[in-house]
Structures are given as structure tokens and as C-alpha cells.
Design a protein around this motif. Structure first.
Motif, mmCIF file in Angstrom:
data_model
loop_
_atom_site.group_PDB
_atom_site.id
_atom_site.type_symbol
_atom_site.label_atom_id
_atom_site.label_comp_id
_atom_site.label_asym_id
_atom_site.label_seq_id
_atom_site.Cartn_x
_atom_site.Cartn_y
_atom_site.Cartn_z
ATOM 1 N N GLU A 224 -44.306 28.137 -28.433
ATOM 2 C CA GLU A 224 -44.751 27.034 -27.589
ATOM 3 C C GLU A 224 -43.706 26.577 -26.583
ATOM 4 O OE1 GLU A 224 -46.879 22.645 -28.106
ATOM 5 O OE2 GLU A 224 -45.870 23.566 -29.812
ATOM 6 N N GLN A 225 -42.440 26.559 -26.986
ATOM 7 C CA GLN A 225 -41.443 25.842 -26.198
ATOM 8 C C GLN A 225 -40.390 26.723 -25.516
ATOM 9 O OE1 GLN A 225 -39.754 22.996 -28.934
ATOM 10 N NE2 GLN A 225 -41.752 22.172 -29.498
ATOM 11 N N THR A 226 -40.342 28.015 -25.840
ATOM 12 C CA THR A 226 -39.306 28.870 -25.267
ATOM 13 C C THR A 226 -39.939 30.040 -24.511
ATOM 14 O OG1 THR A 226 -39.059 30.450 -27.112
ATOM 15 C CG2 THR A 226 -37.937 28.317 -27.321
ATOM 16 N N ALA A 227 -39.072 30.944 -24.050
ATOM 17 C CA ALA A 227 -39.547 32.152 -23.368
ATOM 18 C C ALA A 227 -39.621 33.326 -24.336
ATOM 19 C CB ALA A 227 -38.626 32.494 -22.204
ATOM 20 N N ALA A 228 -39.921 33.024 -25.606
ATOM 21 C CA ALA A 228 -40.008 34.077 -26.619
ATOM 22 C C ALA A 228 -41.056 35.113 -26.220
ATOM 23 C CB ALA A 228 -40.373 33.460 -27.978
ATOM 24 N N TRP A 229 -40.700 36.380 -26.403
ATOM 25 C CA TRP A 229 -41.559 37.503 -26.034
ATOM 26 C C TRP A 229 -42.828 37.476 -26.889
ATOM 27 C CZ3 TRP A 229 -43.382 42.082 -28.279
ATOM 28 C CH2 TRP A 229 -43.746 43.104 -27.399
ATOM 29 N N GLY A 230 -43.967 37.761 -26.287
ATOM 30 C CA GLY A 230 -45.235 37.781 -27.011
ATOM 31 C C GLY A 230 -45.677 39.186 -27.351
ATOM 32 N N GLY A 231 -46.410 39.336 -28.464
ATOM 33 C CA GLY A 231 -46.892 40.639 -28.896
ATOM 34 C C GLY A 231 -48.321 40.566 -29.391
ATOM 35 N N GLN A 232 -48.680 41.495 -30.289
ATOM 36 C CA GLN A 232 -50.062 41.601 -30.723
ATOM 37 C C GLN A 232 -50.546 40.381 -31.500
ATOM 38 O OE1 GLN A 232 -51.681 45.259 -32.266
ATOM 39 N NE2 GLN A 232 -50.056 46.482 -31.338
ATOM 40 N N LEU A 233 -49.667 39.749 -32.266
ATOM 41 C CA LEU A 233 -50.095 38.547 -33.000
ATOM 42 C C LEU A 233 -50.520 37.448 -32.028
ATOM 43 C CD1 LEU A 233 -47.523 38.219 -35.924
ATOM 44 C CD2 LEU A 233 -49.878 39.024 -36.019
ATOM 45 N N GLU A 234 -49.712 37.267 -30.985
ATOM 46 C CA GLU A 234 -50.045 36.234 -30.006
ATOM 47 C C GLU A 234 -51.303 36.606 -29.217
ATOM 48 O OE1 GLU A 234 -46.101 35.723 -31.426
ATOM 49 O OE2 GLU A 234 -46.970 37.489 -30.462
ATOM 50 N N LEU A 235 -51.491 37.890 -28.952
ATOM 51 C CA LEU A 235 -52.714 38.325 -28.265
ATOM 52 C C LEU A 235 -53.944 38.057 -29.134
ATOM 53 C CD1 LEU A 235 -51.609 41.691 -26.590
ATOM 54 C CD2 LEU A 235 -52.250 39.559 -25.442
ATOM 55 N N ARG A 236 -53.810 38.298 -30.441
ATOM 56 C CA ARG A 236 -54.929 37.997 -31.350
ATOM 57 C C ARG A 236 -55.262 36.506 -31.300
ATOM 58 N NH1 ARG A 236 -59.400 39.401 -33.356
ATOM 59 N NH2 ARG A 236 -58.540 41.485 -33.719
ATOM 60 N N ALA A 237 -54.243 35.668 -31.309
ATOM 61 C CA ALA A 237 -54.493 34.227 -31.225
ATOM 62 C C ALA A 237 -55.152 33.868 -29.892
ATOM 63 C CB ALA A 237 -53.178 33.462 -31.391
ATOM 64 N N LEU A 238 -54.713 34.502 -28.809
ATOM 65 C CA LEU A 238 -55.256 34.189 -27.492
ATOM 66 C C LEU A 238 -56.727 34.580 -27.365
ATOM 67 C CD1 LEU A 238 -52.238 35.127 -25.220
ATOM 68 C CD2 LEU A 238 -53.406 32.915 -25.275
ATOM 69 N N THR A 239 -57.129 35.695 -27.983
ATOM 70 C CA THR A 239 -58.546 36.065 -27.903
ATOM 71 C C THR A 239 -59.414 34.975 -28.531
ATOM 72 O OG1 THR A 239 -58.493 37.281 -30.011
ATOM 73 C CG2 THR A 239 -58.028 38.526 -28.006
ATOM 74 N N ARG A 240 -58.909 34.368 -29.601
ATOM 75 C CA ARG A 240 -59.671 33.315 -30.271
ATOM 76 C C ARG A 240 -59.636 32.011 -29.486
ATOM 77 N NH1 ARG A 240 -57.427 34.434 -36.448
ATOM 78 N NH2 ARG A 240 -58.300 36.548 -36.660
ATOM 79 N N VAL A 241 -58.509 31.738 -28.867
ATOM 80 C CA VAL A 241 -58.408 30.533 -28.046
ATOM 81 C C VAL A 241 -59.346 30.617 -26.844
ATOM 82 C CG1 VAL A 241 -56.872 29.266 -26.490
ATOM 83 C CG2 VAL A 241 -56.048 29.958 -28.751
ATOM 84 N N LEU A 242 -59.393 31.790 -26.233
ATOM 85 C CA LEU A 242 -60.175 31.969 -25.007
ATOM 86 C C LEU A 242 -61.608 32.428 -25.266
ATOM 87 C CD1 LEU A 242 -57.391 33.848 -22.993
ATOM 88 C CD2 LEU A 242 -58.067 31.463 -22.699
ATOM 89 N N ASN A 243 -61.860 32.913 -26.502
ATOM 90 C CA ASN A 243 -63.160 33.516 -26.821
ATOM 91 C C ASN A 243 -63.474 34.665 -25.865
ATOM 92 O OD1 ASN A 243 -63.800 31.792 -29.000
ATOM 93 N ND2 ASN A 243 -64.468 30.201 -27.581
ATOM 94 N N LEU A 244 -62.435 35.456 -25.585
ATOM 95 C CA LEU A 244 -62.572 36.593 -24.677
ATOM 96 C C LEU A 244 -61.868 37.806 -25.289
ATOM 97 C CD1 LEU A 244 -61.749 34.940 -21.227
ATOM 98 C CD2 LEU A 244 -63.992 35.743 -21.980
ATOM 99 N N PRO A 245 -62.396 39.002 -25.050
ATOM 100 C CA PRO A 245 -61.706 40.215 -25.520
ATOM 101 C C PRO A 245 -60.533 40.554 -24.603
ATOM 102 C CG PRO A 245 -63.708 40.805 -24.361
ATOM 103 C CD PRO A 245 -63.685 39.301 -24.402
ATOM 104 N N ILE A 246 -59.527 41.206 -25.173
ATOM 105 C CA ILE A 246 -58.343 41.628 -24.425
ATOM 106 C C ILE A 246 -58.083 43.095 -24.729
ATOM 107 C CG2 ILE A 246 -55.843 41.331 -24.110
ATOM 108 C CD1 ILE A 246 -56.181 38.408 -24.926
#
Length: 297
Positions: A224-246
């Protein structure tokens, strides 16, 4: 008298030691994860790739800085020597002490070693550039089949979220668009609220143990607060947040599709393993531009 090592020789030795230390650390990480635990092994593979790429980028930057410094110092020294010759009005031969055969042999050996180390460093850089070039060609071919091309995203630690932000701006309704800050915040919030879906995939890189509750909370705070690199776990969370496939397109691996249960317009990212020295990176995509029309503009 013992010969003093050059800055380049010291740096090469340091790099070798750091590579050796990293390999020892990686071996310890591998030993800590059971071979039959596929989920943790997969996560471990991602962590190892990140560690290796970070170290490679660090070494690349240090070599470039050293070479730039050496060039400046050599020029300054040469200018100073020429100035002294003019002031003294003496022939160069008169200033040079006699060099023994033993010293000549030592100098020759040192020069050969320095040249060898330089060739190794240059080969590493050229190899990396070659890998990057080949990766770019493969990705361009894959994307062209779908009338797409890479849209460059800055490599500042936020690249995955910036790529998602760009895809949302291109493809969805205005009310669904989000900034990088919002995407990070919503991702962290979803992970906190669904601990059981994410905690089992996170392990301590030093011990190999699953994250504790405190470690997981710190991980979410970093998301949430840093420039930490994102990966598949964060992408999985984003699909649920957006209700969109990636989908994530890669050069040498099949396309990864996440959130296929959602029916919305798919968001497309490009994953590059060799984009920045060593470094893993996400880019966005855009419609393939017509080269003929681009020349007319």
C-alpha cells in the motif's frame, strides 16, 4: 613488494563474492522448502529470480560507474603529466626510472589479468543486452498476432500498477479508472480481508517459513505505502478488486490468465524478465500502429 590491486580488480572480486554469497543463500532457501510443496516452491522460484535480477542490476550499474570514473581520472592524469613536462622542459626519458625484468613481468601479468576481467565484464553486459533484444523480438511477434504493441511503462517499482492504470484508462468506463495509489490501496485492503487466500503463498526468504501475522501485515503495508514490486499474488487481488480478467504475455512462456471467472474486458500486461539489466518489469500494450501512417504524421 606486494602489488596494489586496481579498483576494477577489487570490484570484480566483490562481485564474485556477492554472487557466491547469493548462491549460498539461495541454496539455503531451497533446502528450507519441501520438494513436494509445489505452492511454496513456485513462490520460491519467483523470489530467487528477483534476488538474482536485483544483484545483476546492481553489478551492472557499479561497472558503469567505475568505467565512467576511470575515464575521467585517466584524462586528468594525462593532462597533468603533459603540463609538468612543459613546465620542466625535460625529455620524458629522463624522468622514467629503470624498470627491472621482474617488474616488467609483474606489470605484464597484471595487464593481462585486467584485460581478462574487462572482457568478462563486457561479455556479461553484451550477453544481457542480447537476451533483452531477443526477448523484445519474441514479444513483438506475439503481440503483432493480436494487432498489439508494447507501451513502455517507467521502471520505478510501480510498473505493474502503472500498467494496470494505463489499461484501465484505455479500456473501461470512466468510473472504473483508478490511480496507482488507489490500486495499491485497494490491493492491500483486499489481501488483508482475505488472509487465507494469500498468506499460504508467502514465505520468509531467510528461513523459508510461512509469514507470521505480523510479517503478512508488513507485506500488505509495503504493497500500500511503498514502491514494492508487484507479482502474481497482487494481480490475483486486483482481478477481484476490479472484477476484470488480466492476462500477462511473456516471451518464453505461455500467457498467464488470471480472473477468468470475470466477464469484463480483459486487461493485458507484458512481463519482461530482461528489460532493465536484471530486472523484471511490466509494460502495458496498445493497438499496433501502422508504420506508414506514423511516417506521415
Amino acid at each position: 613488494m606486494e602489488e596494489k590491486e586496481t579498483a576494477e580488480e577489487l570490484l570484480v572480486k566483490q562481485h564474485r563474492k556477492e554472487k557466491k554469497d547469493l548462491q549460498a543463500k539461495i541454496q539455503g532457501m531451497k533446502n528450507a522448502v519441501p520438494k513436494n510443496d509445489k505452492k511454496r516452491r513456485k513462490q520460491l522460484t519467483e523470489e530467487i529470480a528477483k534476488l538474482e535480477s536485483d544483484l545483476s542490476q546492481k553489478h551492472d550499474e557499479e561497472l558503469k560507474q567505475l568505467n565512467a570514473t576511470d575515464e575521467t581520472m585517466v584524462e586528468e592524469v594525462l593532462n597533468g603529466v603533459e603540463a609538468l613536462k612543459v613546465e620542466a622542459g625535460e625529455p620524458e626519458e629522463a624522468k622514467q626510472p629503470r624498470v627491472t625484468k621482474a617488474q616488467k613481468r609483474r606489470d605484464k601479468k597484471a595487464a593481462q589479468e585486467k584485460e581478462r576481467e574487462s572482457r568478462i565484464a563486457e561479455a556479461e553486459v553484451q550477453n544481457l543486452q542480447g537476451m533483452r533484444h531477443q526477448e523484445g523480438l519474441k514479444l513483438a511477434q506475439k503481440l503483432a498476432q493480436h494487432q498489439l504493441q508494447i507501451k513502455e511503462i517507467s521502471s520505478d517499482g510501480h510498473c505493474m500498477y502503472r500498467a494496470i492504470e494505463d489499461q484501465l484508462a484505455q479500456r473501461v468506463k470512466p468510473e472504473l479508472k483508478m490511480s496507482v495509489k488507489e490500486l495499491r490501496s485497494r490491493t492491500a485492503e483486499h489481501m488483508r480481508n482475505n488472509t487465507d487466500d494469500f498468506l499460504p503463498f508467502l514465505t520468509n526468504p531467510d528461513t523459508g517459513d510461512l509469514f507470521t501475522a505480523d510479517e503478512f501485515e508488513k507485506y500488505c503495508n509495503d504493497v500500500e505505502q511503498t514502491a514494492a514490486w508487484g507479482g502474481q499474488l497482487e494481480l490475483r487481488a486486483l482481478t477481484r478488486v476490479l472484477n476484470l480478467p488480466i492476462e500477462v504475455i511473456q516471451a518464453d512462456s505461455p500467457t498467464i490468465r488470471i480472473g477468468e471467472e470475470y466477464d469484463g474486458e480483459i486487461l493485458t500486461l507484458v512481463y519482461m524478465r530482461h528489460a532493465y539489466g536484471l530486472g523484471e518489469h511490466y509494460n502495458s500494450v496498445e493497438r499496433l500502429k501502422d508504420p506508414t501512417s506514423a511516417e506521415d504524421t
